[in-house]
Design an enzyme around this catalytic site. Structure first.
Site, short mmCIF file in Angstrom:
data_model
loop_
_atom_site.label_atom_id
_atom_site.label_comp_id
_atom_site.label_asym_id
_atom_site.label_seq_id
_atom_site.Cartn_x
_atom_site.Cartn_y
_atom_site.Cartn_z
N LYS A 10 5.57 20.70 36.60
CA LYS A 10 6.23 19.92 35.24
C LYS A 10 7.35 18.79 36.04
O LYS A 10 7.60 18.75 37.75
CB LYS A 10 7.12 20.60 34.56
N TYR A 50 2.34 20.59 22.82
CA TYR A 50 3.51 21.26 22.40
C TYR A 50 4.09 21.75 20.59
O TYR A 50 4.52 22.44 20.74
CB TYR A 50 4.88 20.77 23.08
N PHE A 58 14.82 22.92 20.15
CA PHE A 58 14.48 21.98 21.70
C PHE A 58 13.41 21.54 21.50
O PHE A 58 13.05 20.91 22.91
CB PHE A 58 13.90 23.75 23.10
N ARG A 86 -0.45 33.44 35.35
CA ARG A 86 0.70 33.71 33.93
C ARG A 86 2.03 34.59 34.94
O ARG A 86 3.35 34.59 34.94
CB ARG A 86 1.10 34.24 32.68
N THR A 92 8.80 32.78 31.40
CA THR A 92 9.26 31.85 31.64
C THR A 92 10.64 31.35 31.93
O THR A 92 11.24 30.46 32.37
CB THR A 92 9.48 31.60 29.58
N ARG A 103 8.24 30.98 39.65
CA ARG A 103 9.61 30.60 38.93
C ARG A 103 11.17 31.47 39.83
O ARG A 103 12.29 31.24 39.73
CB ARG A 103 9.66 30.46 37.27
N ASN A 113 11.41 24.49 34.28
CA ASN A 113 10.96 26.18 34.76
C ASN A 113 9.94 25.51 35.65
O ASN A 113 8.92 26.89 36.23
CB ASN A 113 10.64 26.68 34.20
N HIS A 116 3.91 25.34 33.99
CA HIS A 116 3.08 25.75 32.51
C HIS A 116 1.62 26.23 32.98
O HIS A 116 0.86 25.85 33.46
CB HIS A 116 3.13 24.65 31.72
N GLU A 127 -5.97 23.33 25.70
CA GLU A 127 -5.31 22.75 26.69
C GLU A 127 -6.32 22.11 27.69
O GLU A 127 -6.32 20.51 27.78
CB GLU A 127 -4.09 23.39 27.32
#
Ligand code: CMP
Length: 144
Positions: A10, A50, A58, A86, A92, A103, A113, A116, A127
């Protein structure tokens, strides 16, 4: 099974110069990089990516953050890579993410964070198709 997954660093991760470290973690784990691009995210792409969070309070914040500066979008391949990536990312919310995870080591807040990663084979398919228009299946043929 050998899988592919979509991973995106990100804007906060790119701005903080964490691309090399993160790519290195996946490489050292034994996964293979099969696609990667530094890119600005359009409003449209952000909203599609998203889409499942559209009703969340949010959502606006999420879209404006992801479009705020470039992201590094990737596809990684390997045995069980979807779930393993993951685990390497951690929870998260960086406050809950274990030390040693991406993270846990670098994350600041649930919004910022760092990274993704697809959460299932279905989201990985969706995706990868959304972010990588070109067919990546012939990767080995192009490099060998
Ligand atoms: P990601 O895996 O990219 O998918 C959805 C994102 O929503 C998640 O990471 C978080 O960054 C973000 N998110 C989840 N909860 C909140 C929240 N309460 N406020 C802001 N962002 C959130």
């Amino acid at each position: 099974a050998v899988e592919r997954t979509f991973i995106m660093i990100k804007p906060d991760g790119v701005q903080r110069n964490l691309v090399g470290d993160i790519v290195s973690r996946f490489e050292k784990k034994g996964f293979k990089l099969v696609g990667g691009i530094l890119m600005s995210v359009s409003q449209d792409l952000a909203e599609q990516h998203y889409a499942e969070h559209k009703e969340r309070p949010f959502f606006g914040e999420l879209v404006s953050f992801i479009t705020s500066s470039p992201v590094f979008a990737m596809v990684w391949e390997g045995e069980n890579v979807i779930a393993t990536a993951r685990n390497m990312m951690g929870k998260t919310n960086p406050a809950d993410a274990a030390p040693g995870t991406i993270r846990g080591d670098y994350g600041i807040s649930v919004g910022m964070n760092i990274i993704h990663g697809s959460d299932s084979p279905e989201s990985a398919q969706r995706e990868m198709a959304l972010w990588f228009k070109e067919d990546l299946t012939d990767y080995d043929k192009t490099v060998n």
